[in-house]
Write an enzyme that holds these catalytic residues in place. Sequence first.
Site, PDB file in Angstrom:
ATOM      1  N   ASP A  11     -28.128  -1.388  27.450  1.00 11.61           N
ATOM      2  CA  ASP A  11     -27.575  -2.442  28.322  1.00 11.61           C
ATOM      3  C   ASP A  11     -28.112  -2.235  29.740  1.00 11.61           C
ATOM      4  O   ASP A  11     -27.972  -1.167  30.312  1.00 11.61           O
ATOM      5  CB  ASP A  11     -26.040  -2.301  28.293  1.00 11.61           C
ATOM      6  CG  ASP A  11     -25.316  -3.404  29.056  1.00 11.61           C
ATOM      7  OD1 ASP A  11     -24.140  -3.626  28.764  1.00 11.61           O
ATOM      8  OD2 ASP A  11     -25.903  -4.008  29.974  1.00 11.61           O
ATOM      9  N   ASP A 106     -28.589  -9.182  28.101  1.00 12.33           N
ATOM     10  CA  ASP A 106     -29.134  -7.902  28.582  1.00 12.33           C
ATOM     11  C   ASP A 106     -28.736  -6.710  27.740  1.00 12.33           C
ATOM     12  O   ASP A 106     -28.783  -5.583  28.210  1.00 12.33           O
ATOM     13  CB  ASP A 106     -28.737  -7.684  30.047  1.00 12.33           C
ATOM     14  CG  ASP A 106     -27.295  -7.227  30.193  1.00 12.33           C
ATOM     15  OD1 ASP A 106     -26.474  -7.578  29.326  1.00 12.33           O
ATOM     16  OD2 ASP A 106     -27.008  -6.518  31.165  1.00 12.33           O
ATOM     17  N   GLU A 107     -28.324  -6.945  26.506  1.00  7.40           N
ATOM     18  CA  GLU A 107     -27.934  -5.795  25.693  1.00  7.40           C
ATOM     19  C   GLU A 107     -28.309  -5.991  24.227  1.00  7.40           C
ATOM     20  O   GLU A 107     -28.443  -7.119  23.748  1.00  7.40           O
ATOM     21  CB  GLU A 107     -26.435  -5.546  25.805  1.00  7.40           C
ATOM     22  CG  GLU A 107     -25.601  -6.739  25.417  1.00  7.40           C
ATOM     23  CD  GLU A 107     -24.114  -6.523  25.636  1.00  7.40           C
ATOM     24  OE1 GLU A 107     -23.528  -5.680  24.941  1.00  7.40           O
ATOM     25  OE2 GLU A 107     -23.552  -7.220  26.484  1.00  7.40           O
TER      26      GLU A 107
END
Length: 395
Positions: A11, A106-107
């Site tokens: 992340d 974003d992960e």
Amino acid sequence: MTAPRRIMHADFDTFFVSVERLDKPELCSKPVIVGGRSDQRGVVSSASYEARKFGVRAGMPISRAKRLCPKGTFIEGSFKKYLDYSMKLMFILGEFSPFIEPVGIDEAFLDVTGFESLHGSIHNMAQEIRVCVKKELGLDVSIGIGGSKVTAKVASKNAKPNGLLEVPAGEDALFLAPMPVSKLPGIGDKTEKRLFSLGIKTLGQLAATPEQTLKAYFGVYGRLLKEHAQGISTSKVELPPEAKSISKETTFMEDTRDIKFLRSMLSYMSEKVGKRLREYGKYAKCITLKVKYQDFTSATRRKTLPHAIDSDEDIFSAGWELLERELHMQKMLVRLLGIGVSYLSEGGTQMGLLDGSGLRKKRLSAAMDKIRHKYGFRAIYTGKTIEMKEIYEEE
Ligand code: DCP
Ligand code: CA
């Protein structure tokens, strides 16, 4: 003995803020808040840790953030830029393990079971990923490792900022036990309150609560809550349900009409897409071709097949048929070529496999996958941002 299951959760730290800081390094170590575009809800998307010290949080109205942190730098942000970094992150992660599940912009989760032999240890592998992301993108990514997605996710959060936290195999429950229940993904305010009313404050206490008690309060989710509190979850790392297509496209250095070149490019991209499809054990029923021309106009052509397929050869031949037809209609130079598959299913119809040619194609594809294993894959798809919903609440 089989290797213990090892799941990684990667992340980006303060994603939108960090991307903005790449262009404006003077904003590093200052309170920065991204969000509040007039065409969207006027809320905070991402707050730097310095801004969080003032109580600014994602999801809060910008007006409130401005009151809490009047000296902060407020940026509207550019989603396109973030999406670009998101794809680059998924690309890098995909080079490390083909078993990747993007869960937000974003992960992503990676199944890295058995990968220690390639990197010395899983811890080393995670460190290599972090170094690679920093070098290639200039961004910090925190990584958590555990025996399940639940543990890995909590671990990555605890690793922040810019950290790496590995929960040793078999120690998931031990790691989670002292934490407040709100640390568990999916436990929001409502569930937390109900747990408090039962005298349950920590994940250890939740894990020790009889299943019957939890079932009485949370219905079918009672058992899940108890299991998750111990870091137990059999949820697999796989393509998220909304990622229903796999595609690959390339913009050429120069616009072209060289048919041999276009054919070999299409073949190469079909192999990339096919490899990815098979890694997930999926079959596709629809092939999509995308062509962009010198004047930036583009065309998309689709073909639905009589049965679902997963071989490079089948993807290519459908794509080629579409491309020949398209180029016949349009005479301009080609700037970009793309091929994708959609309508994915778990299995192909048996018909295609039972005849000799289906079996041969399957064997050929499998052999090629082995050879290409060390190169990883390059087909990129984007995971949509999924806002973490409170999953233990009953309707
Ligand atoms: N995001 C958003 N609106 C929200 C939450 C997040 O637009 N309510 C966007 C902006 C974030 C990105 O998604 O930068 C990733 O969300 P995270 O929850 O991972 O938050 P950050 O990456 O900003 O911070 P952290 O370092 O805690 O991961
Ligand atoms: Ca993040």
